[in-house]
Scaffold this motif. Structure first.
Motif, PDB file in Angstrom:
ATOM      1  N   GLU A   8      10.365   5.790  -0.481  1.00 50.67           N
ATOM      2  CA  GLU A   8      10.361   4.801   0.606  1.00 50.67           C
ATOM      3  C   GLU A   8       9.028   4.870   1.343  1.00 50.67           C
ATOM      4  O   GLU A   8       8.832   5.705   2.223  1.00 50.67           O
ATOM      5  N   VAL A   9       8.105   4.021   0.964  1.00 45.35           N
ATOM      6  CA  VAL A   9       6.785   3.993   1.597  1.00 45.35           C
ATOM      7  C   VAL A   9       6.486   2.585   2.093  1.00 45.35           C
ATOM      8  O   VAL A   9       7.081   1.605   1.638  1.00 45.35           O
ATOM      9  N   GLU A  10       5.563   2.506   3.013  1.00 42.10           N
ATOM     10  CA  GLU A  10       5.096   1.211   3.525  1.00 42.10           C
ATOM     11  C   GLU A  10       4.397   0.475   2.386  1.00 42.10           C
ATOM     12  O   GLU A  10       3.507   1.008   1.736  1.00 42.10           O
ATOM     13  N   ARG A  11       4.819  -0.769   2.120  1.00 43.03           N
ATOM     14  CA  ARG A  11       4.254  -1.528   1.016  1.00 43.03           C
ATOM     15  C   ARG A  11       3.459  -2.738   1.496  1.00 43.03           C
ATOM     16  O   ARG A  11       3.092  -3.590   0.695  1.00 43.03           O
ATOM     17  N   SER A  12       3.207  -2.840   2.797  1.00 43.76           N
ATOM     18  CA  SER A  12       2.420  -3.976   3.262  1.00 43.76           C
ATOM     19  C   SER A  12       1.000  -3.849   2.720  1.00 43.76           C
ATOM     20  O   SER A  12       0.489  -2.746   2.491  1.00 43.76           O
ATOM     21  N   ALA A  13       0.392  -4.992   2.468  1.00 41.05           N
ATOM     22  CA  ALA A  13      -0.942  -5.016   1.883  1.00 41.05           C
ATOM     23  C   ALA A  13      -1.640  -6.293   2.313  1.00 41.05           C
ATOM     24  O   ALA A  13      -1.000  -7.238   2.791  1.00 41.05           O
ATOM     25  N   ARG A  14      -2.932  -6.320   2.113  1.00 42.82           N
ATOM     26  CA  ARG A  14      -3.678  -7.544   2.382  1.00 42.82           C
ATOM     27  C   ARG A  14      -4.926  -7.569   1.514  1.00 42.82           C
ATOM     28  O   ARG A  14      -5.497  -6.547   1.188  1.00 42.82           O
ATOM     29  N   PHE A  15      -5.280  -8.775   1.117  1.00 39.14           N
ATOM     30  CA  PHE A  15      -6.563  -9.025   0.480  1.00 39.14           C
ATOM     31  C   PHE A  15      -7.478  -9.567   1.572  1.00 39.14           C
ATOM     32  O   PHE A  15      -7.063 -10.412   2.371  1.00 39.14           O
ATOM     33  N   VAL A  35      -8.163 -13.872   4.849  1.00 41.46           N
ATOM     34  CA  VAL A  35      -7.188 -12.794   4.716  1.00 41.46           C
ATOM     35  C   VAL A  35      -5.915 -13.371   4.105  1.00 41.46           C
ATOM     36  O   VAL A  35      -5.498 -14.479   4.458  1.00 41.46           O
ATOM     37  N   CYS A  36      -5.322 -12.642   3.202  1.00 43.90           N
ATOM     38  CA  CYS A  36      -4.021 -12.988   2.645  1.00 43.90           C
ATOM     39  C   CYS A  36      -3.118 -11.775   2.804  1.00 43.90           C
ATOM     40  O   CYS A  36      -3.329 -10.751   2.152  1.00 43.90           O
ATOM     41  N   GLU A  37      -2.144 -11.886   3.699  1.00 46.36           N
ATOM     42  CA  GLU A  37      -1.203 -10.800   3.958  1.00 46.36           C
ATOM     43  C   GLU A  37      -0.097 -10.811   2.904  1.00 46.36           C
ATOM     44  O   GLU A  37       0.228 -11.859   2.354  1.00 46.36           O
ATOM     45  N   GLY A  38       0.476  -9.661   2.663  1.00 47.92           N
ATOM     46  CA  GLY A  38       1.568  -9.590   1.702  1.00 47.92           C
ATOM     47  C   GLY A  38       2.116  -8.187   1.587  1.00 47.92           C
ATOM     48  O   GLY A  38       1.991  -7.378   2.507  1.00 47.92           O
ATOM     49  N   ARG A  39       2.682  -7.916   0.421  1.00 51.40           N
ATOM     50  CA  ARG A  39       3.248  -6.591   0.162  1.00 51.40           C
ATOM     51  C   ARG A  39       3.113  -6.270  -1.326  1.00 51.40           C
ATOM     52  O   ARG A  39       2.913  -7.161  -2.146  1.00 51.40           O
ATOM     53  N   ILE A  40       3.268  -4.990  -1.646  1.00 50.96           N
ATOM     54  CA  ILE A  40       3.157  -4.527  -3.025  1.00 50.96           C
ATOM     55  C   ILE A  40       4.549  -4.514  -3.655  1.00 50.96           C
ATOM     56  O   ILE A  40       5.499  -3.959  -3.091  1.00 50.96           O
ATOM     57  N   ALA A  59       2.758 -13.020   1.699  1.00 52.83           N
ATOM     58  CA  ALA A  59       3.737 -13.221   2.772  1.00 52.83           C
ATOM     59  C   ALA A  59       4.347 -14.618   2.654  1.00 52.83           C
ATOM     60  O   ALA A  59       3.652 -15.606   2.395  1.00 52.83           O
ATOM     61  N   GLY A  60       5.669 -14.680   2.805  1.00 51.89           N
ATOM     62  CA  GLY A  60       6.384 -15.944   2.721  1.00 51.89           C
ATOM     63  C   GLY A  60       6.831 -16.321   1.322  1.00 51.89           C
ATOM     64  O   GLY A  60       7.446 -17.364   1.126  1.00 51.89           O
ATOM     65  N   TYR A  61       6.530 -15.486   0.349  1.00 49.66           N
ATOM     66  CA  TYR A  61       6.889 -15.759  -1.050  1.00 49.66           C
ATOM     67  C   TYR A  61       7.665 -14.581  -1.626  1.00 49.66           C
ATOM     68  O   TYR A  61       7.572 -13.460  -1.138  1.00 49.66           O
ATOM     69  N   SER A  80     -10.511 -18.338  -1.164  1.00 51.25           N
ATOM     70  CA  SER A  80     -10.591 -19.746  -0.775  1.00 51.25           C
ATOM     71  C   SER A  80     -10.589 -19.892   0.745  1.00 51.25           C
ATOM     72  O   SER A  80     -11.279 -20.740   1.292  1.00 51.25           O
ATOM     73  N   ARG A  81      -9.847 -19.043   1.438  1.00 52.06           N
ATOM     74  CA  ARG A  81      -9.834 -19.089   2.902  1.00 52.06           C
ATOM     75  C   ARG A  81     -11.189 -18.699   3.475  1.00 52.06           C
ATOM     76  O   ARG A  81     -11.636 -19.273   4.466  1.00 52.06           O
ATOM     77  N   ALA A  82     -11.862 -17.731   2.866  1.00 56.97           N
ATOM     78  CA  ALA A  82     -13.176 -17.326   3.343  1.00 56.97           C
ATOM     79  C   ALA A  82     -14.228 -18.407   3.097  1.00 56.97           C
ATOM     80  O   ALA A  82     -15.174 -18.545   3.872  1.00 56.97           O
ATOM     81  N   ALA A  83     -14.037 -19.193   2.054  1.00 56.06           N
ATOM     82  CA  ALA A  83     -15.015 -20.222   1.699  1.00 56.06           C
ATOM     83  C   ALA A  83     -14.813 -21.542   2.449  1.00 56.06           C
ATOM     84  O   ALA A  83     -15.654 -22.431   2.348  1.00 56.06           O
TER      85      ALA A  83
END
Length: 85
Positions: A8-15, A35-40, A59-61, A80-83
């Motif tokens: 049981e570990v924190e799986r949040s992640a972001r690109f 930034v793209c937030e999400g999880r592993i 996140a959201g998927y 794409s968000r950075a560009a």
């Protein structure tokens, strides 16, 4: 990476992506950060993309980047968000 996330570990992640566009004289014309937030995911899923795409769930998927259609991934992508200008 998945081998390091045991139990049981924190799986949040972001690109994160940062871009800078320079003029020929070296001056900076534009900078952007995306930034793209999400999880592993628990295990790789999907065959699309490369690198961490089969284990990153935005996140959201409920699907990984490896499972999402390319056009959806492009709209969520940190690159794409950075560009965006």
């Amino acid at each position: 990476l998945l081998g390091e996330l045991v139990g049981e570990v924190e799986r949040s992640a972001r690109f994160v992506c940062v871009v800078a566009l320079a003029r020929p004289d070296g001056s900076i014309a534009h900078t952007g950060e995306g930034v793209c937030e999400g999880r592993i995911a628990e295990a790789p899923r999907g065959t699309g993309g490369f690198g961490y795409d089969p284990i990153f769930i935005p996140a959201g998927y409920d699907l990984t980047f490896g499972e999402l259609p390319a056009e959806v991934k492009r709209t969520l992508s940190h690159r794409s968000r950075a560009a965006e200008i």
